[in-house]
Design a protein around this motif. Structure first.
Motif, PDB file in Angstrom:
ATOM      1  N   ASP A  94       0.856  -1.184   0.000  1.00  0.00           N
ATOM      2  CA  ASP A  94       0.000   0.000   0.000  1.00  0.00           C
ATOM      3  C   ASP A  94       0.892   1.235   0.000  1.00  0.00           C
ATOM      4  OD1 ASP A  94      -1.690   2.055   0.356  1.00  0.00           O
ATOM      5  OD2 ASP A  94      -2.719   1.237   2.117  1.00  0.00           O
ATOM      6  N   VAL A  95       1.080   1.787  -1.209  1.00  0.00           N
ATOM      7  CA  VAL A  95       2.010   2.920  -1.317  1.00  0.00           C
ATOM      8  C   VAL A  95       1.438   4.190  -0.705  1.00  0.00           C
ATOM      9  CG1 VAL A  95       3.243   2.077  -3.328  1.00  0.00           C
ATOM     10  CG2 VAL A  95       1.165   3.437  -3.638  1.00  0.00           C
ATOM     11  N   THR A  96       0.192   4.145  -0.284  1.00  0.00           N
ATOM     12  CA  THR A  96      -0.390   5.360   0.305  1.00  0.00           C
ATOM     13  C   THR A  96      -0.182   5.410   1.824  1.00  0.00           C
ATOM     14  OG1 THR A  96      -2.540   4.357   0.701  1.00  0.00           O
ATOM     15  CG2 THR A  96      -2.190   5.349  -1.465  1.00  0.00           C
ATOM     16  N   LEU A  97       0.345   4.282   2.411  1.00  0.00           N
ATOM     17  CA  LEU A  97       0.585   4.299   3.863  1.00  0.00           C
ATOM     18  C   LEU A  97       1.635   5.345   4.215  1.00  0.00           C
ATOM     19  CD1 LEU A  97       0.821   0.567   4.991  1.00  0.00           C
ATOM     20  CD2 LEU A  97      -0.825   2.268   5.770  1.00  0.00           C
ATOM     21  N   PRO A  98       1.478   6.057   5.313  1.00  0.00           N
ATOM     22  CA  PRO A  98       2.522   7.006   5.715  1.00  0.00           C
ATOM     23  C   PRO A  98       3.795   6.255   6.117  1.00  0.00           C
ATOM     24  CG  PRO A  98       0.800   6.867   7.392  1.00  0.00           C
ATOM     25  CD  PRO A  98       0.324   6.060   6.226  1.00  0.00           C
TER      26      PRO A  98
END
Ligand code: DAH
Length: 344
Positions: A94-98
């Motif tokens: 999940d490349v959107t995870l911080p």
């Protein structure tokens, strides 16, 4: 033999259909085509057949082999695709995870003070020199004009190691090592750890840091010493700082002095700030020991004191760091408490 071949083929095709991962399929491949594989064995037996049978059987065997190879390749592709699809599904990122923050350390105040002092002296043309923590008694004492039984030894509670070695009690032996190299002129500073058998309290530690300085050339005199050390003090503590030199005794210098700087807490006027904490009402703060290199020390290092002269100085670095960063207990510098160290 024909039957045997058909049996092998049917069994192999069934096996391939049943193999549900690459590894099982590869095991199967070895059991058919490997050195001891079933098909390989049959092909080897071919030599025993009669001249009429051989080509017929050979053709059938080849057909079986080709069919099995094709089937194996097809199954391999299917399995590979399935494994890829599964990996894509289960291992997706999940490349959107911080991102996870990594905490970056800070330089230790002692490292900072050593770098700062080295920079000041390098700006004045000095080189940085180093020496070993475990020293010979000769370099730490004798060559510095402190023979056995000299009272100066008592002032530096020494850790004695085996075979006439000591944990160096001062950085002064680096002077000796530098002069022994035989290259003149010399202008060095030598920062490093020193060791004394002291109990730990707010102003003492069995391990602490010093910085040594040495300049040797023709015609060096006390004026050079005073000038260099005053420039150093003013660069470190501010241009308004004044220096004063009090006569003192060190075995390795003659004459010797201690250099004080006017207190940067009260500006040297202790009456201005009542009970100035830094200088304890003195108006002056002791900074370092210094002097003209003793002729005996030059001679011990093969330098002719009639031709060359030099000055030397040495200072404790913890005290300077404590003054500079307003630290009131030396133990804080060695505890390595991250909450303390983060402030610098
Ligand atoms: N080595 C001395 C000490 O540990 C400090 C010192 C004094 C070094 C005078 C010097 C010097 O080079 O000239 O107390």
């Amino acid at each position: 033999m024909r039957e045997e071949l058909m049996q092998i083929k049917d069994k192999a095709l069934a096996g391939m259909a049943g193999a549900d991962n690459m590894r099982a399929l590869d095991d199967l491949r070895v059991s058919i085509f490997g050195k001891k594989g079933e098909l390989t064995q049959i092909l080897r037996g071919m030599g025993a057949l009669s001249a009429e049978e051989r080509p017929v059987m050979g053709q059938i065997a080849n057909e079986v082999r080709e069919e099995l190879e094709t089937a194996l390749e097809a199954r391999k592709n299917t399995l590979h695709k399935a494994e890829m699809a599964q990996a894509m599904a289960s291992e997706h990122i999940d490349v959107t995870l911080p991102g996870r923050a990594t905490s970056i350390g800070t330089k230790h105040p002692m490292t900072m003070i050593i770098e700062e002092l080295c920079n000041i002296f390098m700006g004045m043309g000095y080189e940085i020199a180093t020496g070993p923590d475990i020293e010979t008694d000769y370099h730490n004492f004798q060559a510095l004009n402190i023979p056995a039984h000299h009272p100066a030894r008592d002032e530096q509670d020494t850790f004695y190691v085996e075979d006439g070695h000591v944990l160096r009690t001062q950085t002064s032996p680096v002077q000796i090592r530098k002069m022994e190299e035989g290259k003149l002129p010399i202008a060095i500073v030598a920062p490093g750890k020193v060791f004394r058998s002291d109990d730990i309290d707010a102003t003492h530690s069995p391990v602490f840091h010093q910085m040594e300085g040495l300049v040797v050339d023709k015609g060096i005199h006390m004026g050079h010493l005073k000038g260099a050390l005053t420039v150093f003090a003013q660069t470190l503590f501010g241009e308004d700082v004044k220096t004063r030199f009090r006569p003192h005794h060190f075995a390795f210098t003659e004459p010797s002095a201690e250099m004080d700087i006017s207190c940067f807490g009260c500006g040297g006027d202790a009456t201005r700030i009542k009970g100035c904490r830094l200088c304890k009402g003195e108006g002056w703060i002791e900074l370092l020991g210094c002097g003209m290199v003793h002729p005996n020390v030059l001679r011990n290092c093969g330098i002719d004191p009639d031709e060359y002269s030099g000055f030397a100085f040495g200072m404790g670095l913890e005290r300077i760091a404590m003054q500079r960063y307003n630290i009131d207990d030396m133990r804080l510098l060695f505890d390595n408490d991250i909450r303390f160290l983060k402030q610098f």
